[in-house]
Motif scaffolding. Structure first.
Motif, PDB file in Angstrom:
ATOM      1  N   ASN A  53       0.825  -1.211   0.000  1.00 32.96           N
ATOM      2  CA  ASN A  53       0.000   0.000   0.000  1.00 32.96           C
ATOM      3  C   ASN A  53       0.858   1.259   0.000  1.00 32.96           C
ATOM      4  N   GLU A  54       1.956   1.206   0.721  1.00 30.23           N
ATOM      5  CA  GLU A  54       2.858   2.355   0.752  1.00 30.23           C
ATOM      6  C   GLU A  54       3.486   2.575  -0.620  1.00 30.23           C
ATOM      7  N   ARG A  55       3.858   1.476  -1.272  1.00 27.28           N
ATOM      8  CA  ARG A  55       4.441   1.576  -2.615  1.00 27.28           C
ATOM      9  C   ARG A  55       3.440   2.144  -3.601  1.00 27.28           C
ATOM     10  N   ILE A  56       2.181   1.741  -3.488  1.00 23.62           N
ATOM     11  CA  ILE A  56       1.121   2.251  -4.365  1.00 23.62           C
ATOM     12  C   ILE A  56       0.979   3.757  -4.197  1.00 23.62           C
ATOM     13  N   ARG A  57       0.972   4.219  -2.949  1.00 23.26           N
ATOM     14  CA  ARG A  57       0.847   5.672  -2.699  1.00 23.26           C
ATOM     15  C   ARG A  57       2.034   6.437  -3.275  1.00 23.26           C
ATOM     16  N   THR A  58       3.229   5.844  -3.170  1.00 22.34           N
ATOM     17  CA  THR A  58       4.432   6.487  -3.715  1.00 22.34           C
ATOM     18  C   THR A  58       4.348   6.616  -5.231  1.00 22.34           C
ATOM     19  N   LEU A  59       3.912   5.541  -5.888  1.00 19.24           N
ATOM     20  CA  LEU A  59       3.804   5.555  -7.349  1.00 19.24           C
ATOM     21  C   LEU A  59       2.723   6.530  -7.804  1.00 19.24           C
ATOM     22  N   GLU A  60       1.592   6.559  -7.114  1.00 21.02           N
ATOM     23  CA  GLU A  60       0.512   7.500  -7.462  1.00 21.02           C
ATOM     24  C   GLU A  60       0.987   8.946  -7.314  1.00 21.02           C
ATOM     25  N   ALA A  61       1.783   9.199  -6.277  1.00 22.44           N
ATOM     26  CA  ALA A  61       2.319  10.550  -6.072  1.00 22.44           C
ATOM     27  C   ALA A  61       3.270  10.945  -7.192  1.00 22.44           C
ATOM     28  N   ARG A  62       4.093   9.989  -7.651  1.00 22.75           N
ATOM     29  CA  ARG A  62       5.037  10.284  -8.738  1.00 22.75           C
ATOM     30  C   ARG A  62       4.305  10.577 -10.049  1.00 22.75           C
ATOM     31  N   ILE A  63       3.234   9.822 -10.322  1.00 26.07           N
ATOM     32  CA  ILE A  63       2.425  10.108 -11.513  1.00 26.07           C
ATOM     33  C   ILE A  63       1.804  11.492 -11.398  1.00 26.07           C
ATOM     34  N   GLY A  64       1.303  11.816 -10.200  1.00 23.57           N
ATOM     35  CA  GLY A  64       0.701  13.132  -9.983  1.00 23.57           C
ATOM     36  C   GLY A  64       1.685  14.267 -10.215  1.00 23.57           C
ATOM     37  N   GLN A  65       2.939  14.080  -9.791  1.00 29.01           N
ATOM     38  CA  GLN A  65       3.964  15.109  -9.996  1.00 29.01           C
ATOM     39  C   GLN A  65       4.222  15.338 -11.481  1.00 29.01           C
ATOM     40  N   ILE A  66       4.298  14.248 -12.246  1.00 29.24           N
ATOM     41  CA  ILE A  66       4.545  14.371 -13.682  1.00 29.24           C
ATOM     42  C   ILE A  66       3.372  15.061 -14.365  1.00 29.24           C
ATOM     43  N   GLU A  67       2.147  14.668 -14.021  1.00 24.08           N
ATOM     44  CA  GLU A  67       0.972  15.264 -14.653  1.00 24.08           C
ATOM     45  C   GLU A  67       0.828  16.735 -14.276  1.00 24.08           C
ATOM     46  N   ASP A  68       1.172  17.072 -13.030  1.00 24.60           N
ATOM     47  CA  ASP A  68       1.129  18.480 -12.617  1.00 24.60           C
ATOM     48  C   ASP A  68       2.146  19.301 -13.407  1.00 24.60           C
ATOM     49  N   ALA A  69       3.304  18.700 -13.682  1.00 24.60           N
ATOM     50  CA  ALA A  69       4.328  19.407 -14.463  1.00 24.60           C
ATOM     51  C   ALA A  69       3.824  19.676 -15.879  1.00 24.60           C
ATOM     52  N   PHE A  70       3.165  18.684 -16.494  1.00 29.70           N
ATOM     53  CA  PHE A  70       2.614  18.875 -17.830  1.00 29.70           C
ATOM     54  C   PHE A  70       1.518  19.944 -17.834  1.00 29.70           C
ATOM     55  N   LYS A  71       0.643  19.898 -16.812  1.00 31.19           N
ATOM     56  CA  LYS A  71      -0.473  20.843 -16.759  1.00 31.19           C
ATOM     57  C   LYS A  71      -0.001  22.273 -16.500  1.00 31.19           C
ATOM     58  N   SER A  72       1.190  22.411 -15.902  1.00 33.89           N
ATOM     59  CA  SER A  72       1.693  23.751 -15.589  1.00 33.89           C
ATOM     60  C   SER A  72       2.203  24.484 -16.824  1.00 33.89           C
ATOM     61  N   VAL A  73       2.401  23.746 -17.926  1.00 33.59           N
ATOM     62  CA  VAL A  73       2.914  24.367 -19.151  1.00 33.59           C
ATOM     63  C   VAL A  73       1.798  25.160 -19.819  1.00 33.59           C
ATOM     64  N   ASN A  74       2.067  26.427 -20.072  1.00 35.74           N
ATOM     65  CA  ASN A  74       1.093  27.291 -20.717  1.00 35.74           C
ATOM     66  C   ASN A  74       0.918  26.869 -22.167  1.00 35.74           C
ATOM     67  N   LEU A  75      -0.326  26.575 -22.553  1.00 39.63           N
ATOM     68  CA  LEU A  75      -0.616  26.107 -23.910  1.00 39.63           C
ATOM     69  C   LEU A  75      -0.123  27.106 -24.958  1.00 39.63           C
ATOM     70  N   GLN A  76      -0.320  28.387 -24.677  1.00 39.70           N
ATOM     71  CA  GLN A  76       0.102  29.402 -25.649  1.00 39.70           C
ATOM     72  C   GLN A  76       1.608  29.430 -25.800  1.00 39.70           C
ATOM     73  N   VAL A  77       2.325  29.202 -24.698  1.00 35.99           N
ATOM     74  CA  VAL A  77       3.781  29.158 -24.765  1.00 35.99           C
ATOM     75  C   VAL A  77       4.218  28.027 -25.688  1.00 35.99           C
ATOM     76  N   GLU A  78       3.550  26.874 -25.568  1.00 34.77           N
ATOM     77  CA  GLU A  78       3.891  25.742 -26.432  1.00 34.77           C
ATOM     78  C   GLU A  78       3.618  26.066 -27.900  1.00 34.77           C
ATOM     79  N   LEU A  79       2.452  26.674 -28.175  1.00 37.77           N
ATOM     80  CA  LEU A  79       2.107  26.993 -29.561  1.00 37.77           C
ATOM     81  C   LEU A  79       3.071  28.020 -30.155  1.00 37.77           C
ATOM     82  N   MET A  80       3.420  29.019 -29.358  1.00 39.61           N
ATOM     83  CA  MET A  80       4.360  30.025 -29.848  1.00 39.61           C
ATOM     84  C   MET A  80       5.739  29.417 -30.057  1.00 39.61           C
TER      85      MET A  80
END
Length: 337
Positions: free
Chosen positions: A94-121
């Protein structure tokens, strides 16, 4: 390959550097428009900024591929740990599952933080600079075509994220439109009650003012959403047009598009896709297939996602939906790595 935490830090730093470089280009463009700097004098500085942006953009593409491959790998490990937890239990699982879920969340948060307009420009600047370099003889046609493939790979990724966000914006508009109809009906009813003498003029005027103000705000929000969707759609179209018709002299809008104040959160597409005995979201199916491809083409390799997208397009040209193509490819490449 760098550790996941290092990749995340490098990705965040790269995004910040791209945003700063685009900010410099925007400031330079404003100075030229205002006449504070002659266009000819600004060209060397613009070229310097564009070269810096090109370097950051190429690094961004590589880091993004690496993070996507890492997310796909973690998802598979997470699935295995969940199955083991169901079969054997245990605090460690269960602890390992929580760790892996947190790591996925960190990666997805990093992607979501990228401004779409910045990428297009970024993608637009990127291909403009490549076109200009080839025109000046600084790059061969073969080198240009290779870099243009990198551009297309990144642009497809940006367009896919925009499709998700556009879907959420459209849902927001759909949720507001019934409110417009209800308020319009309330105004008509209020008018009838006033004309038959059911309510005095003072009460009618007060109620009408409140309803009209509310209607104005909602219609304004709908209009902002629609303008934003149209503007970003136009930017995406311009980027694809520039891919098919490279032109270093293309007219370029350096200004940002102002999004509505409260953009809906980007979410995964609804619905599940059956893969064998499992039901996966489209994102989980894509991540899993991308991981299998990475075992063949190399974890974090720029060719991994490019080859997957090419295979998806080939199958879609034969009549498959994107989900059907992913299911087919998932089953085809599983175990080949």
């Amino acid at each position: 390959m760098a550790e996941p935490t290092d990749l995340l830090n490098q990705f965040r730093k790269c995004v910040q550097e791209i945003e700063e470089m685009i900010g410099r280009l925007q400031d330079l463009a404003r100075l030229v428009r205002s006449g504070e700097i002659p266009k000819e004098a600004a060209e060397p500085l613009k070229d310097e900024y564009m070269r810096g942006l090109l370097s950051h953009a190429e690094r961004f593409f590589t880091l993004e591929d690496g993070l996507e491959a890492e997310r796909a790998r973690i998802r598979l490990e997470l699935e295995r740990n969940r199955r083991d937890a169901e079969r054997f239990g245990g605090v460690a699982s269960n602890e390992r599952i929580r760790t892996l879920e947190a790591r996925i969340g960190q990666i997805e948060d990093a992607f979501k933080s990228v401004n779409l307009q910045v990428e297009l420009m970024t993608v637009k600047y990127y291909l403009m600079f490549l076109s200009s370099a080839m025109k000046r003889g600084e790059m061969t046609k073969e080198e240009f075509d290779k870099q243009r493939d990198v551009y297309r790979h990144f642009l497809d990724s940006v367009a896919e994220r925009w499709a998700y966000q556009k879907n959420e914006l459209s849902k927001g508009i759909s949720a507001l439109e019934p409110q417009v109809e209800n308020i319009t009906a309330d105004l008509k009813e209020l008018w009838v009650r006033y004309t038959v003498g059911e309510i005095p003029q003072s009460e009618y005027n007060s109620a009408r003012t409140r309803l009209e103000e509310k209607l104005k705000n909602i219609e304004g929000s709908i209009e902002k959403y629609r303008r934003y969707i149209d503007a970003v759609d136009a930017r995406v179209f311009e980027c694809y047009l520039l891919y098919t018709q490279p032109n270093p002299e293309v007219s370029f809008d350096f200004e940002s598009i102002t999004p509505p104040e409260e953009l809906p959160k980007i979410t995964e597409l609804e619905g599940k896709v059956k893969v064998g005995d499992e039901l996966l979201t489209p994102q989980e199916l894509y991540d899993r297939t991308l991981y299998y491809y990475s075992l063949i083409w190399g974890m974090g390799s720029a060719s991994t996602k490019s080859n997957l997208e090419k295979d998806i397009r080939k199958l879609m040209e034969k009549g498959m939906t994107r989900e059907q193509a992913l299911v087919y490819l998932n089953e085809s490449v599983r175990g080949k790595g």
